[in-house]
Design an enzyme around this catalytic site. Structure first.
Site, PDB file in Angstrom:
ATOM      1  N   ALA A  62      -3.203   1.534  -2.632  1.00  0.00           N
ATOM      2  CA  ALA A  62      -4.054   0.449  -3.306  1.00  0.00           C
ATOM      3  C   ALA A  62      -5.319   0.597  -3.007  1.00  0.00           C
ATOM      4  O   ALA A  62      -5.727   1.535  -2.446  1.00  0.00           O
ATOM      5  CB  ALA A  62      -3.294  -0.690  -2.402  1.00  0.00           C
ATOM      6  N   GLY A 105       0.404   2.485  -1.167  1.00  0.00           N
ATOM      7  CA  GLY A 105       0.804   1.539  -2.299  1.00  0.00           C
ATOM      8  C   GLY A 105       1.264   2.166  -3.582  1.00  0.00           C
ATOM      9  O   GLY A 105       2.284   2.058  -4.058  1.00  0.00           O
ATOM     10  N   GLU A 108       4.646   3.629  -2.157  1.00  0.00           N
ATOM     11  CA  GLU A 108       5.406   2.665  -2.339  1.00  0.00           C
ATOM     12  C   GLU A 108       6.068   2.206  -3.505  1.00  0.00           C
ATOM     13  O   GLU A 108       7.045   1.986  -4.055  1.00  0.00           O
ATOM     14  CB  GLU A 108       5.084   1.335  -1.607  1.00  0.00           C
ATOM     15  CG  GLU A 108       4.721   1.261  -0.192  1.00  0.00           C
ATOM     16  CD  GLU A 108       3.914   0.125   0.517  1.00  0.00           C
ATOM     17  OE1 GLU A 108       2.870  -0.087   0.058  1.00  0.00           O
ATOM     18  OE2 GLU A 108       4.502  -0.571   1.386  1.00  0.00           O
ATOM     19  N   GLU A 128      -1.599   3.959   5.673  1.00  0.00           N
ATOM     20  CA  GLU A 128      -2.270   2.765   5.999  1.00  0.00           C
ATOM     21  C   GLU A 128      -2.649   2.371   7.371  1.00  0.00           C
ATOM     22  O   GLU A 128      -3.714   1.909   7.690  1.00  0.00           O
ATOM     23  CB  GLU A 128      -1.000   1.560   5.772  1.00  0.00           C
ATOM     24  CG  GLU A 128      -1.105   1.199   4.412  1.00  0.00           C
ATOM     25  CD  GLU A 128       0.051   2.222   3.665  1.00  0.00           C
ATOM     26  OE1 GLU A 128       0.266   3.454   4.196  1.00  0.00           O
ATOM     27  OE2 GLU A 128       0.343   1.880   2.647  1.00  0.00           O
TER      28      GLU A 128
HETATM   29  N1  DAK Z   1      -8.869   3.087  -3.068  1.00  0.00           N
HETATM   30  C1  DAK Z   1     -10.103   2.696  -3.772  1.00  0.00           C
HETATM   31  N2  DAK Z   1     -10.680   3.910  -4.115  1.00  0.00           N
HETATM   32  C2  DAK Z   1     -10.287   5.194  -3.851  1.00  0.00           C
HETATM   33  C3  DAK Z   1      -8.692   5.292  -3.266  1.00  0.00           C
HETATM   34  C4  DAK Z   1      -8.112   3.881  -2.834  1.00  0.00           C
HETATM   35  N3  DAK Z   1      -6.909   4.089  -2.143  1.00  0.00           N
HETATM   36  N4  DAK Z   1      -8.458   6.680  -3.149  1.00  0.00           N
HETATM   37  C5  DAK Z   1      -9.636   7.167  -3.732  1.00  0.00           C
HETATM   38  N5  DAK Z   1     -10.317   6.503  -4.405  1.00  0.00           N
HETATM   39  C6  DAK Z   1     -11.924   6.848  -5.100  1.00  0.00           C
HETATM   40  C7  DAK Z   1     -12.703   7.301  -3.807  1.00  0.00           C
HETATM   41  O1  DAK Z   1     -13.451   6.211  -3.148  1.00  0.00           O
HETATM   42  C8  DAK Z   1     -13.780   8.093  -4.922  1.00  0.00           C
HETATM   43  O2  DAK Z   1     -14.639   7.146  -5.636  1.00  0.00           O
HETATM   44  P1  DAK Z   1     -16.065   7.071  -5.148  1.00  0.00           P
HETATM   45  O3  DAK Z   1     -16.411   6.519  -3.958  1.00  0.00           O
HETATM   46  O4  DAK Z   1     -16.453   8.575  -5.662  1.00  0.00           O
HETATM   47  O5  DAK Z   1     -16.671   6.122  -6.563  1.00  0.00           O
HETATM   48  C9  DAK Z   1     -12.640   8.624  -5.930  1.00  0.00           C
HETATM   49  O6  DAK Z   1     -11.296   7.806  -5.759  1.00  0.00           O
HETATM   50  C10 DAK Z   1     -12.241  10.024  -5.429  1.00  0.00           C
HETATM   51  O7  DAK Z   1     -11.754  10.056  -4.363  1.00  0.00           O
HETATM   52  P2  DAK Z   1     -12.537  11.316  -3.030  1.00  0.00           P
HETATM   53  O8  DAK Z   1     -13.747  11.583  -3.294  1.00  0.00           O
HETATM   54  O9  DAK Z   1     -12.022  10.545  -1.757  1.00  0.00           O
HETATM   55  O10 DAK Z   1     -11.265  12.443  -3.377  1.00  0.00           O
HETATM   56  P3  DAK Z   1     -10.949  13.453  -2.240  1.00  0.00           P
HETATM   57  O11 DAK Z   1     -10.360  14.583  -3.033  1.00  0.00           O
HETATM   58  O12 DAK Z   1     -12.283  13.926  -1.492  1.00  0.00           O
HETATM   59  O13 DAK Z   1     -10.073  12.817  -1.326  1.00  0.00           O
HETATM   60  C11 DAK Z   1      -8.004  11.436  -0.719  1.00  0.00           C
HETATM   61  C12 DAK Z   1      -8.692  12.314  -1.968  1.00  0.00           C
HETATM   62  C13 DAK Z   1      -6.855  10.932  -1.637  1.00  0.00           C
HETATM   63  C14 DAK Z   1      -7.582  12.218   0.478  1.00  0.00           C
HETATM   64  C15 DAK Z   1      -9.015  10.300  -0.499  1.00  0.00           C
HETATM   65  O14 DAK Z   1      -9.644   9.771  -1.657  1.00  0.00           O
HETATM   66  C16 DAK Z   1      -8.474   9.157   0.316  1.00  0.00           C
HETATM   67  O15 DAK Z   1      -8.197   9.131   1.281  1.00  0.00           O
HETATM   68  N6  DAK Z   1      -8.067   8.110  -0.452  1.00  0.00           N
HETATM   69  C17 DAK Z   1      -7.482   6.839   0.387  1.00  0.00           C
HETATM   70  C18 DAK Z   1      -6.097   7.023   0.350  1.00  0.00           C
HETATM   71  C19 DAK Z   1      -5.583   5.930   1.297  1.00  0.00           C
HETATM   72  O16 DAK Z   1      -5.756   5.548   2.554  1.00  0.00           O
HETATM   73  N7  DAK Z   1      -4.535   5.253   0.340  1.00  0.00           N
HETATM   74  C20 DAK Z   1      -3.954   4.208   1.113  1.00  0.00           C
HETATM   75  C21 DAK Z   1      -4.463   2.764   0.851  1.00  0.00           C
HETATM   76  S1  DAK Z   1      -3.979   1.390   1.618  1.00  0.00           S
HETATM   77  C22 DAK Z   1       0.028  -4.724   0.672  1.00  0.00           C
HETATM   78  C23 DAK Z   1      -0.170  -4.304  -0.415  1.00  0.00           C
HETATM   79  C24 DAK Z   1      -0.337  -2.960  -0.655  1.00  0.00           C
HETATM   80  C25 DAK Z   1      -0.767  -2.334   0.506  1.00  0.00           C
HETATM   81  C26 DAK Z   1      -0.465  -2.923   1.814  1.00  0.00           C
HETATM   82  C27 DAK Z   1      -0.001  -4.122   1.609  1.00  0.00           C
HETATM   83  N8  DAK Z   1       0.232  -6.295   0.695  1.00  0.00           N
HETATM   84  C28 DAK Z   1      -0.964  -7.030   0.367  1.00  0.00           C
HETATM   85  C29 DAK Z   1       1.137  -6.834   2.105  1.00  0.00           C
HETATM   86  C30 DAK Z   1      -1.135  -0.998   0.293  1.00  0.00           C
HETATM   87  C31 DAK Z   1      -2.159  -0.288   0.917  1.00  0.00           C
HETATM   88  C32 DAK Z   1      -2.562   1.176   0.667  1.00  0.00           C
HETATM   89  O17 DAK Z   1      -2.352   1.511  -0.178  1.00  0.00           O
END
Ligand code: DAK
Length: 255
Positions: A62, A105, A108, A128
């Site tokens: 997400a 997400g 999911e 998360e």
């Molecule tokens: N959100 C926003 N931007 C993201 C992103 C994300 N999840 N993942 C990557 N990006 C963006 C980065 O910010 C970057 O953009 P700039 O900042 O340069 O503008 C671009 O994509 C490229 O990413 P990186 O530069 O970080 O690329 P790397 O290859 O170095 O790293 C990575 C790739 C996947 C390891 C890293 O980007 C990363 O750690 N991303 C976050 C992964 C993450 O934590 N995903 C889980 C998010 S939490 C719910 C609804 C939904 C959910 C829960 C509850 N309800 C309301 C109850 C879901 C929650 C989640 O999914």
């Protein structure tokens, strides 16, 4: 500009997220767009299988930047579960074709599909807890059902992403193929499913889903037997068995 596309290839549909600059991270707007396309899929009686596939990365979760400042009420509104549940309840089979990152997400979303095919360098997980939250779009419910509580807890408590090979060992994905073959493999599988009796495929998806929710095996088996017998009222059952006896391929009519 639209960030989700629906393409139909014969009786197979493919939905893809197109936000490469953010590794296909899912905003509420993207999920709302997906919702509209899911409604279109539901209305199209000719479709036999739906594939979720996005170029390079399935979805890196997400949108953290959109979620970061939410209060409790806004966090509830951000939730994707309304749309994800709708996807899980689609009557036709669904396949998630996973390249690159499928995280949070994004994973999911892949879990709402009936089957998952991963490319060999895919990375999957639930990061998360590294952000101080936990999976809230069906992950805590669907992952333990799929891989059992121990693997689910390992994935969700650690926040570690796993390789495609490890995901296969856990039962998180059905199969692993070369990265450039992910969509092709999904299409091949969808194509085989599309040739089968469509009423039977739809009905058995519902039977399996209801069976998984039924704790009493005898009640589950009774429900299965009742639904199974109903197929003998269908044209496709008559055609399927007649074709076997006439040593030809069946021509199903979805009725
Ligand atoms: N959100 C926003 N931007 C993201 C992103 C994300 N999840 N993942 C990557 N990006 C963006 C980065 O910010 C970057 O953009 P700039 O900042 O340069 O503008 C671009 O994509 C490229 O990413 P990186 O530069 O970080 O690329 P790397 O290859 O170095 O790293 C990575 C790739 C996947 C390891 C890293 O980007 C990363 O750690 N991303 C976050 C992964 C993450 O934590 N995903 C889980 C998010 S939490 C719910 C609804 C939904 C959910 C829960 C509850 N309800 C309301 C109850 C879901 C929650 C989640 O999914």
């Amino acid at each position: 500009m639209s960030k989700v596309a629906l393409v139909k290839e014969g009786n197979i549909a493919i939905i893809s997220v197109q936000r490469p600059e953010a590794l296909n991270a899912l905003s509420r707007e993207i999920v709302d767009e997906m919702d509209v396309l899911i409604e279109e899929v539901k209305k199209d009686a000719d479709l036999r299988c739906l594939i979720f596939h996005s170029e390079k990365n399935f979805a890196a979760g997400a949108d953290i930047k959109a979620m970061a400042g939410c209060n409790e009420e806004e966090a509830k509104a951000f939730g994707f579960s309304d749309v994800y549940d709708k996807i899980a309840e689609l009557p036709i089979p669904t396949i998630a074709a996973i390249e690159g990152y499928a995280l949070g997400g994004g994973m999911e979303l892949a879990m709402t599909a009936d089957m998952r095919i991963a490319g060999e360098s895919a990375k999957m997980g639930f990061p998360e807890v590294t952000l101080g939250i936990f999976p809230g779009a069906g992950g805590t419910i669907r992952v333990p059902k799929l891989v059992g509580p121990a693997f689910a807890k390992e994935l969700i408590f650690s926040g570690d992403a796993v390789s495609a090979e490890r995901a296969l060992q856990m039962g998180l994905v059905n199969r692993v193929v070369a990265d450039n073959q992910v969509l092709e493999e999904a299409k091949k599988l969808a194509g085989r499913i599309a040739k089968r009796g469509p009423v039977a495929v739809r009905m058995v998806k519902e039977v399996i889903t209801r069976g998984l929710e039924e704790p009493d095996v005898n009640k589950g088996a009774a429900m299965e037997a009742e639904q199974w017998a109903k197929l003998f009222n269908t044209y496709d059952q008559k055609e399927g068995m007649k074709a076997f006896m006439e040593k030809r391929k069946p021509v199903f009519e979805n009725r």
